[in-house]
Design an enzyme around this catalytic site. Structure first.
Site, mmCIF file in Angstrom:
data_model
loop_
_atom_site.group_PDB
_atom_site.id
_atom_site.type_symbol
_atom_site.label_atom_id
_atom_site.label_comp_id
_atom_site.label_asym_id
_atom_site.label_seq_id
_atom_site.Cartn_x
_atom_site.Cartn_y
_atom_site.Cartn_z
ATOM 1 N N GLU A 132 -67.223 97.805 21.355
ATOM 2 C CA GLU A 132 -66.871 97.080 20.145
ATOM 3 C C GLU A 132 -67.579 95.864 19.947
ATOM 4 O O GLU A 132 -68.154 95.361 20.871
ATOM 5 C CB GLU A 132 -65.402 97.077 20.095
ATOM 6 C CG GLU A 132 -64.489 97.750 19.233
ATOM 7 C CD GLU A 132 -64.716 97.701 17.856
ATOM 8 O OE1 GLU A 132 -65.512 97.083 17.221
ATOM 9 O OE2 GLU A 132 -63.831 98.346 17.187
ATOM 10 N N ASN A 141 -60.173 95.254 11.063
ATOM 11 C CA ASN A 141 -61.529 95.635 11.556
ATOM 12 C C ASN A 141 -62.371 94.729 11.022
ATOM 13 O O ASN A 141 -62.529 93.654 10.746
ATOM 14 C CB ASN A 141 -61.680 96.968 11.254
ATOM 15 C CG ASN A 141 -61.638 97.820 12.578
ATOM 16 O OD1 ASN A 141 -62.186 97.238 13.625
ATOM 17 N ND2 ASN A 141 -61.005 98.722 12.690
ATOM 18 N N ASP A 194 -65.012 100.910 9.955
ATOM 19 C CA ASP A 194 -64.474 100.105 11.213
ATOM 20 C C ASP A 194 -65.187 98.816 11.144
ATOM 21 O O ASP A 194 -65.221 97.983 10.118
ATOM 22 C CB ASP A 194 -64.887 100.987 12.327
ATOM 23 C CG ASP A 194 -64.043 100.484 13.619
ATOM 24 O OD1 ASP A 194 -63.871 99.261 13.955
ATOM 25 O OD2 ASP A 194 -63.789 101.278 14.393
#
Length: 303
Positions: free
Chosen positions: A18, A164, A213
């Site tokens: 991420e 997100n 996302d």
């Protein structure tokens, strides 16, 4: 929109990759293996990765204008001062994550161990934001927090489920935000005095395309949105028109950022969570491609 075929530039190095960010002050690309609590320093030329463990969870990070880094950990924020001395540690680790002084700023919520930080970024005035979520993805259990340069924290949004992507337009007048289960990319107006205001929907992602996302914005003001479960990155115009689809060889695409000396490469992180690794052996790797448009320099935290 011109693109090269996305290239896998690392091994599957993250269980839940991420938060990629490129900073010349750090010597290049950093991302996180979120649930392992590790920051990954990626050598984009060789694919080599150095791991710095910083906590039970590390959700997001940005450079500080004074040097070092700001981190979003499981339950709050931390500041990292760069490593000093003459032992070479500072040159090896300019973000200060291994040898620097880390100052945790305290838990942001009480005894609930079922909540964690998830994703964030900096506004044009140098505040650092990160949103939270429940490990169980309980509807409305998260919030969006803002860390000011003086160390104070405020709550910007409540009732968030999976907070997100967050990024600003090139002129700083708009902010783009994702709460993934809504299947939307929302847009806010932004100014230094009022902060975020006038939230409205910019894009609704069809269910069969995956869930939005992480995201970033290029120099032309177009949005690049990672699609969790969609195996792709989508490009959208500032008015919300779909402008391009870039397939990625992993289904759980988590986030993207521009990097390279000319900010002309898009780096993409992926996750192994909920993935059949026999069918998708590249899940957890970092990918890169040339989108034909540059990005913008990362906005540092000014604290």
């Amino acid at each position: 929109m011109a693109t090269d075929c996305p290239e896998q530039i690392t091994d599957p190095v993250a269980f839940h990759g991420e938060g990629p960010v490129w900073s010349p002050d750090w010597g290049g690309l950093r991302c996180v293996d979120l649930l392992a609590g590790d920051v990954l320093a990626v050598d984009v030329a060789t694919g080599a990765v150095r791991r710095d463990h910083v906590g039970a969870v590390v959700a997001a990070l940005r450079p500080r204008s004074s040097g070092g880094a700001v981190l979003a950990l499981e339950r709050g924020f931390a500041l990292v001062d760069p490593a000093g001395g003459e032992d070479g540690a500072g040159r090896e680790d300019p973000a200060g994550l291994a040898g620097g002084v880390r100052r945790y700023l305290g838990d942001l919520w009480g005894a609930d161990a079922g909540i964690r930080m998830n994703d964030g970024g900096c506004d044009p005035d140098g505040h650092f934001y990160c949103g939270s979520m429940a490990y169980a993805e309980t509807a409305g259990a998260g919030s969006l927090y803002r860390l000011a340069p003086d160390g104070t924290v405020s709550v910007v949004l409540t009732g968030v489920t999976v907070s997100n992507g967050l990024a600003w337009s090139p002129d700083g007048a708009r902010a783009y935000y994702v709460d993934s289960p809504t299947s939307r990319v929302d847009v806010f107006d932004y100014d230094s005095e009022r902060g975020l205001s006038s939230r409205r929907t910019l894009v609704t992602i069809p269910g069969d395309a995956g869930a939005p996302d992480g995201l970033t914005v290029d120099a032309d003001g177009y949005l690049w949105v990672a699609l969790w479960g969609g195996g792709a990155v989508h490009r959208y115009s500032p008015t919300g028109r779909l402008d391009g689809i870039v397939p990625i060889a992993a289904p759980r695409v988590t986030a993207c950022t521009f990097g390279g000396d000319r900010l002309d490469t898009l780096y993409v992180t992926t996750s192994q969570v909920g993935t059949d690794l026999t069918r998708h052996p590249a899940a957890g790797a970092v990918f890169a491609f040339a989108p034909g448009v540059p990005g913008r320099p990362v906005q540092p935290f000014t604290g």
